[in-house]
Structures are given as C-alpha cells and as structure tokens.
Design a protein around this motif. Sequence first.
Motif, PDB file in Angstrom:
ATOM      1  N   GLY A 556       0.794  -1.214   0.000  1.00  0.00           N
ATOM      2  CA  GLY A 556       0.000   0.000   0.000  1.00  0.00           C
ATOM      3  C   GLY A 556       0.828   1.265   0.000  1.00  0.00           C
ATOM      4  O   GLY A 556       0.280   2.379  -0.028  1.00  0.00           O
ATOM      5  N   ASP A 557       2.155   1.164   0.008  1.00  0.00           N
ATOM      6  CA  ASP A 557       3.021   2.341   0.002  1.00  0.00           C
ATOM      7  C   ASP A 557       2.997   3.018  -1.363  1.00  0.00           C
ATOM      8  O   ASP A 557       2.869   2.360  -2.404  1.00  0.00           O
ATOM      9  N   ARG A 558       3.146   4.348  -1.374  1.00  0.00           N
ATOM     10  CA  ARG A 558       3.223   5.083  -2.626  1.00  0.00           C
ATOM     11  C   ARG A 558       4.525   4.775  -3.341  1.00  0.00           C
ATOM     12  O   ARG A 558       5.569   4.617  -2.708  1.00  0.00           O
ATOM     13  N   LEU A 559       4.452   4.671  -4.662  1.00  0.00           N
ATOM     14  CA  LEU A 559       5.645   4.403  -5.457  1.00  0.00           C
ATOM     15  C   LEU A 559       6.500   5.656  -5.551  1.00  0.00           C
ATOM     16  O   LEU A 559       5.993   6.780  -5.619  1.00  0.00           O
ATOM     17  N   ALA A 560       7.820   5.443  -5.582  1.00  0.00           N
ATOM     18  CA  ALA A 560       8.758   6.563  -5.551  1.00  0.00           C
ATOM     19  C   ALA A 560       8.723   7.371  -6.843  1.00  0.00           C
ATOM     20  O   ALA A 560       8.520   6.846  -7.935  1.00  0.00           O
ATOM     21  N   ARG A 561       8.921   8.677  -6.694  1.00  0.00           N
ATOM     22  CA  ARG A 561       9.115   9.640  -7.783  1.00  0.00           C
ATOM     23  C   ARG A 561       7.908   9.770  -8.704  1.00  0.00           C
ATOM     24  O   ARG A 561       8.062  10.122  -9.881  1.00  0.00           O
ATOM     25  N   ARG A 562       6.709   9.494  -8.174  1.00  0.00           N
ATOM     26  CA  ARG A 562       5.468   9.754  -8.909  1.00  0.00           C
ATOM     27  C   ARG A 562       4.746  10.895  -8.194  1.00  0.00           C
ATOM     28  O   ARG A 562       4.134  10.671  -7.147  1.00  0.00           O
ATOM     29  N   PRO A 563       4.834  12.127  -8.680  1.00  0.00           N
ATOM     30  CA  PRO A 563       4.137  13.230  -8.013  1.00  0.00           C
ATOM     31  C   PRO A 563       2.639  12.939  -7.913  1.00  0.00           C
ATOM     32  O   PRO A 563       2.028  12.441  -8.858  1.00  0.00           O
ATOM     33  N   GLU A 564       2.055  13.266  -6.766  1.00  0.00           N
ATOM     34  CA  GLU A 564       0.627  13.047  -6.588  1.00  0.00           C
ATOM     35  C   GLU A 564      -0.185  13.929  -7.530  1.00  0.00           C
ATOM     36  O   GLU A 564      -1.268  13.544  -7.975  1.00  0.00           O
ATOM     37  N   GLN A 565       0.334  15.125  -7.828  1.00  0.00           N
ATOM     38  CA  GLN A 565      -0.337  16.023  -8.754  1.00  0.00           C
ATOM     39  C   GLN A 565       0.700  16.750  -9.602  1.00  0.00           C
ATOM     40  O   GLN A 565       1.790  17.069  -9.122  1.00  0.00           O
ATOM     41  N   THR A 566       0.354  17.000 -10.840  1.00  0.00           N
ATOM     42  CA  THR A 566       1.138  17.892 -11.698  1.00  0.00           C
ATOM     43  C   THR A 566       0.173  18.795 -12.451  1.00  0.00           C
ATOM     44  O   THR A 566      -0.887  18.344 -12.896  1.00  0.00           O
ATOM     45  N   ILE A 567       0.532  20.057 -12.564  1.00  0.00           N
ATOM     46  CA  ILE A 567      -0.294  21.033 -13.272  1.00  0.00           C
ATOM     47  C   ILE A 567       0.599  21.804 -14.234  1.00  0.00           C
ATOM     48  O   ILE A 567       1.670  22.282 -13.848  1.00  0.00           O
ATOM     49  N   ALA A 568       0.173  21.903 -15.470  1.00  0.00           N
ATOM     50  CA  ALA A 568       0.881  22.706 -16.467  1.00  0.00           C
ATOM     51  C   ALA A 568      -0.105  23.707 -17.057  1.00  0.00           C
ATOM     52  O   ALA A 568      -1.163  23.323 -17.563  1.00  0.00           O
ATOM     53  N   ILE A 569       0.241  24.990 -16.974  1.00  0.00           N
ATOM     54  CA  ILE A 569      -0.596  26.059 -17.525  1.00  0.00           C
ATOM     55  C   ILE A 569       0.221  26.801 -18.566  1.00  0.00           C
ATOM     56  O   ILE A 569       1.313  27.307 -18.275  1.00  0.00           O
ATOM     57  N   ASN A 570      -0.274  26.836 -19.780  1.00  0.00           N
ATOM     58  CA  ASN A 570       0.397  27.513 -20.891  1.00  0.00           C
ATOM     59  C   ASN A 570      -0.545  28.506 -21.537  1.00  0.00           C
ATOM     60  O   ASN A 570      -1.764  28.310 -21.538  1.00  0.00           O
ATOM     61  N   ALA A 571       0.017  29.537 -22.112  1.00  0.00           N
ATOM     62  CA  ALA A 571      -0.782  30.511 -22.852  1.00  0.00           C
ATOM     63  C   ALA A 571       0.004  30.980 -24.068  1.00  0.00           C
ATOM     64  O   ALA A 571       1.242  30.960 -24.085  1.00  0.00           O
ATOM     65  N   SER A 572      -0.729  31.381 -25.086  1.00  0.00           N
ATOM     66  CA  SER A 572      -0.157  31.991 -26.280  1.00  0.00           C
ATOM     67  C   SER A 572      -0.859  33.325 -26.483  1.00  0.00           C
ATOM     68  O   SER A 572      -2.047  33.365 -26.809  1.00  0.00           O
ATOM     69  N   VAL A 573      -0.122  34.391 -26.255  1.00  0.00           N
ATOM     70  CA  VAL A 573      -0.680  35.744 -26.329  1.00  0.00           C
ATOM     71  C   VAL A 573      -0.073  36.452 -27.529  1.00  0.00           C
ATOM     72  O   VAL A 573       1.159  36.518 -27.661  1.00  0.00           O
ATOM     73  N   ARG A 574      -0.913  36.997 -28.405  1.00  0.00           N
ATOM     74  CA  ARG A 574      -0.461  37.690 -29.602  1.00  0.00           C
ATOM     75  C   ARG A 574      -0.960  39.129 -29.557  1.00  0.00           C
ATOM     76  O   ARG A 574      -1.971  39.472 -30.188  1.00  0.00           O
ATOM     77  N   PRO A 575      -0.257  39.998 -28.820  1.00  0.00           N
ATOM     78  CA  PRO A 575      -0.748  41.369 -28.625  1.00  0.00           C
ATOM     79  C   PRO A 575      -0.764  42.203 -29.897  1.00  0.00           C
ATOM     80  O   PRO A 575      -1.628  43.065 -30.068  1.00  0.00           O
ATOM     81  N   VAL A 576       0.208  41.986 -30.774  1.00  0.00           N
ATOM     82  CA  VAL A 576       0.259  42.670 -32.064  1.00  0.00           C
ATOM     83  C   VAL A 576       0.664  41.652 -33.112  1.00  0.00           C
ATOM     84  O   VAL A 576       1.189  40.575 -32.806  1.00  0.00           O
TER      85      VAL A 576
END
Length: 665
Positions: A556-576
């Motif tokens: 029942g132990d958590r496996l090593a080096r597996r983050p419980e959560q990961t979040i990636a937020i990306n944006a593409s902004v084209r002001p001009v």
Amino acid sequence: MRRLLLSYAVSLGAALAASPALAQTAAPPPPASTPPEPTAAITETVVTATRIPTPIERVPGSVTVIDRRTIEERGYQTVAEALQTVPGVALIQAGGPGQQASAFIRGTASRHALVLLDGVPINDASDPNGAFNFGNDVLGLEVDRIEVLRGPASALYGSSAIGGVINIVTRRAPRDRPVEVFGEAAAGSFRTLRLGAGITGTVGEFDYLFSIRSLSTRGSDATASRFTRNTGERDGFWGVSATARVGWTPSDRFRAEALLNWRENQGGIDNVPNDDPNYEFDDRRWTGQIRLEGRPLDVWTTGLRIARTEDRRRYTNLPDSLSRATTDDLFRGRRDSLDWGNQVRLPDMGVFDQSLVSFGVSAEEEEVRQASGSPTFRTTVDATQTTTAAHAAYQVRLFRRLDLTAGFRNDVPEGFNSAATYRLGAVLQIPEVSARVRASYGTGFKAPSLYQRFGRIGTTFQGNPDLRPETSAGWEAGAEFDLAVAGNRDFATLGATYFDNRITGLINFNAAFNSLENVDRARIKGVEIAATLRPARWLTAQLAWTVTDARDARTGDRLARRPEQTIAINASVRPVEGVTIAPELLIYGRSREGAFASYRDNGTSFAVSRDNKAGTVFNLVGTWQVTEPVALFLEGRNLTDSRFEPANGFQIAGRSVLVGARGRF
C-alpha cells in the motif's frame, strides 16, 4: 538473427513498402511563417495511436501531439522539457543536461515507456532496466512533432509499452520546393550556445533532408545548494547530432526511403550528497532505417522496414582531493529489427464504413556488452536475445459516429514463454452537444532486460534467465466537449479521463539480494483534466492537470518519484501582429523518495522513505516574426529562481535567459 533478417528481406522485398504504421508517407505542408489562429475545427492526423494514420478525434485513447509550432513558441530545447506539459507524464531529471531524466507515464515505471524515432525503437538495450534517458536528446529543427500515447500499447508495439509510447517524428521535405534552408542560433546564461542548420527539398522523384544541431553550456550545479558541504561545482554539457534522409518516390504507388540519425553528448555528472568534479560521461547513439512502401492494389498498402540502433555509453572518474575513487564503465547496446506491415481497406457495407485491417510480423535482436564498477565488484553482461512477433488490428466506423478498434499481438522472446497482448477501444461522436466519449482497455508487457537475465556482479549477484515478463492490464474512460460562448463556437474545449492500471510480476531483488524475481505488484489510478480556452483571436490558454495514485499493491506504500499532482498552464498571447508571448507555469505536487534516496542538509540519508517537497517553475518565451522567414526570440526559464528538487538532492537549473534567431529560406 542476421540470416533471419536477410531471409525476410528477400522473401518480402517484392511486397515493397513499409506500412503506414511506421511513418506517414505524405509530406505535410511546411508551417506558415505566421501561425494560423487556433480553432477546434482543425483535424490532426496521428500515427502512433493505432499504427494507421487516423484523425486524432477518432483515436480511442489519450494522445498528445507537441508540434513544431509549439516547440518553438514555448522554447523547448530538449525532449524532457517538452514532455513536462503532457497530461499523465511526470518527467523527473536527476542532474543537468545529458544526465538521467525519467518519464513516469501514468505512474508506471520509467522502463515502461517505449520511445520511437520515426517508428524505430531507441530505448537503450544496455540500460539495466531498458529505460530511456530523456535528458539526452536535443530538439533540433529537424524534429517536426512528438506524439505521446498514454496507456498500455503492447498490442501495437510489443515490449516496454506498458505506460505508453513516445514517437519523435522528423520533418518531411516540402514537395513544392527544390531547396529550403533553415537554421537557428541562440546564446545566453551559463555560457549556453545553441546552433542548428539544415537543408531540405524535393527534386523530381527525389527528396532529401540534412541537418545538424549542437548545444553547449557551462551548466549549473544540480547538486542541491542546501547541502552544507556543497562545492558549487558546475557540470558542463556539449552535444551534437545530425540527421540525414533521402527518399525516392517514382510513382504514387511506391516509395523508398533511408534515414540516419547520430548524436554524441559529453558532460559532467552531478552526485549527492557530495559532488565529484572528475566524474564525466560520453554518450553516443546512432540509428538508421531503410523503408520501402508500396500499394500493389488500391485497397492494399504493404511495407518493409529494416533498422539498427547502437548505443555506447562511457563513464569515467579520476581520483581528486574529494574522492580517491576511480571509474571506467562501458556500456554497449545494439538492436536490429525487421518489420513487415500491411493495411487493407474493406468496402463499405450499410452502417459499416472506413473499415481497415492491418497485420504484420516483426523480428528483433538485442545485444549487450557491459563492464562497469570496481575490479573487485565488477558488473558484466555479455548476451544476446531474439524476439519474433505477429500482430493484427481492425478499425471501423458505425453510423458515421462510432469508431471501434481491436488489436492483438503475440511476442515470442527467446528463452521464455510468449506474451500475448490485446487492446480494445471505442470513440462515440455526439455532434448534437459537440462531445466525444472515449473508452479503451488493453494489456501490456515488459520483457526482462539482458542485464536482469544474464548480468553478474562479481560473485555476489547473478541474473535470473528464468524471469517472466512484467505484465499489465489497464483501462480508461473519458469525455471531451467543445463549448460555444457569445457566438464564439471555439471558445473552449474541456476534457477529463479516468485511468486504472494493474501491473503484476514486477522484477525486484530476491530475499537474499543475490538475484532477481518477479515479486512485486502495483496498482495505479488517476485522473487527467485538460482545458483549452480561446476567448479571443489573440489569446489561447491551456491547462493540463493530472492526479495520480500509484502504490505498491502488496504494502500500500506510494511508489517513488510519482508526483501526486502535476499542473501545467500555458498561454499563447499575440498582442500585435507577428509577436507571440508564451508564459508557462509548472506545478509539481509532493512525491515519495525511497529509503537512502532522501538526504538531510548535512548529507546524511534517511533510513525510511520520505516525501519530496512540492515545487513550482515559471518560464516565459517571446517571439517576434520580423519578416516572413526570420524570427527573433527571447527564452526565459525558471524566472523565479526556484530551487525545486524533482529528485531529492538534485535541483533544477537556476534562472536563465537565452536570445536568438531562427529562419527558413
């Protein structure tokens, strides 16, 4: 094996052709100098997910495509950087460029990720577990896209595809230009210099691609600065690679192609808790393939591919004031493969349409020559292993809205029982509410590596030639919706996928620690949530949020080096017009570190497993399309100067800025 390859080549040569399972023959148009506005209506075709070119919305599995535009817009310079934003993929790097970077796909082990280069497996056969080092490959201008398939895929690709498959696809020559020259130059922090150049085109029946790229950096100290005895020693990196492809297409029914890729990396190696200034590595790999593609009948495409990959890794360490240790480790791995594949299109009948049957056979031979460790505690491997396999799949569309797929494969590795795997999937289009519902179930396996079967460590350890393959069974279900707001039909795309995977027969040490056994089990489940917002023509934002619960099924132990959560937020902004700004925020939840892998600030290790702290990284890239062929860019990474440690004791590089230019003429 060589005689087997020759007999196959002779008997199947008349069939011509490598199946579309191996690569897309059609050359996509070159990217526009000014990227088009994103729209949900764009249909993208992928190959990796079904071994048949298929529109991505009809694929019964989770697929992410990182295309050339995204690579440049976000400033990714290595495969590891690009994969950090993929849902379900946790990329953990223990050190700087060139040092070990492992991909844990949906909580499975790093050895459960199969990596392809234009359809050719490039996992290093000499790696003790058969894992792939994602820190080694620089994303040059010849890379067109990266396709990431998540979930068991051994029914498509055989061994190692328990967690998923990552296919690096090189660019195709433009059909309408005899000569196109492309290049890039950039420099910045840590004395980093990145160069790349190439030429491609089509002349009559022939097309070609030649490219070269290099990356050098003084580097930073990846050993955590919190250690009281940290020396601050930087570990530099130098890497160069080249790609060459030549193709001949005398008619629309036949194509012959040869591809060669070579790379070599050199650099220093970080260590914990005390760094070693003389510990260095040299890592070389070349891979080549010859592929024939043919269409004897309008409904039948058939093909043949022969490939070879060779790896050579050397690690050296000389005595110094901090350590009297001496190291000279050499790893050599080779893989020869042959694959014959076919695709047959069946006639439409009533509610059945777009029916396709694919089938084929393959043969592979691996060889490992390894000698590492001290003279009194020497690790050696000197062995070969052959595997043959047969595979078949069927996909069909019903009522013009339900896509069904089924696949089966039987691998027969030398020395142990065969491994039969299968995969079933369905995608239901619900245009009335702009939705797609997906579900799939599949099995996978990972054959024991040659080190696990035949490796020796002095007189204290002997591999186990009777090991069984590691096996898995997993399923996923998800839905995706397109939302319209205030007359904007492409305002948002929202999706969520639940996955569940059980792995049995995991290989680990026996009770006496003098050999290996199939003793462990794992249970993994989680959720991937994705959202793309397009509130205006000048703004696109993306969110990828993954929650993973990966545990040892026995304890029942958590496996090593597996983050419980990961979040990636990306944006593409084209002001001009012509200007793109791409911010990126990466958030890593806590992860488990095994006993003796977690270190206190004074450098002593913990005797029990500990949690690795969460971390956040912020990147920002700006691009200005000065003219149609030329763009200037400014890349900033880890701008908050985070000291996050993906693996305990190894921190990411500090704040850096890179400025450069790229062009296509």
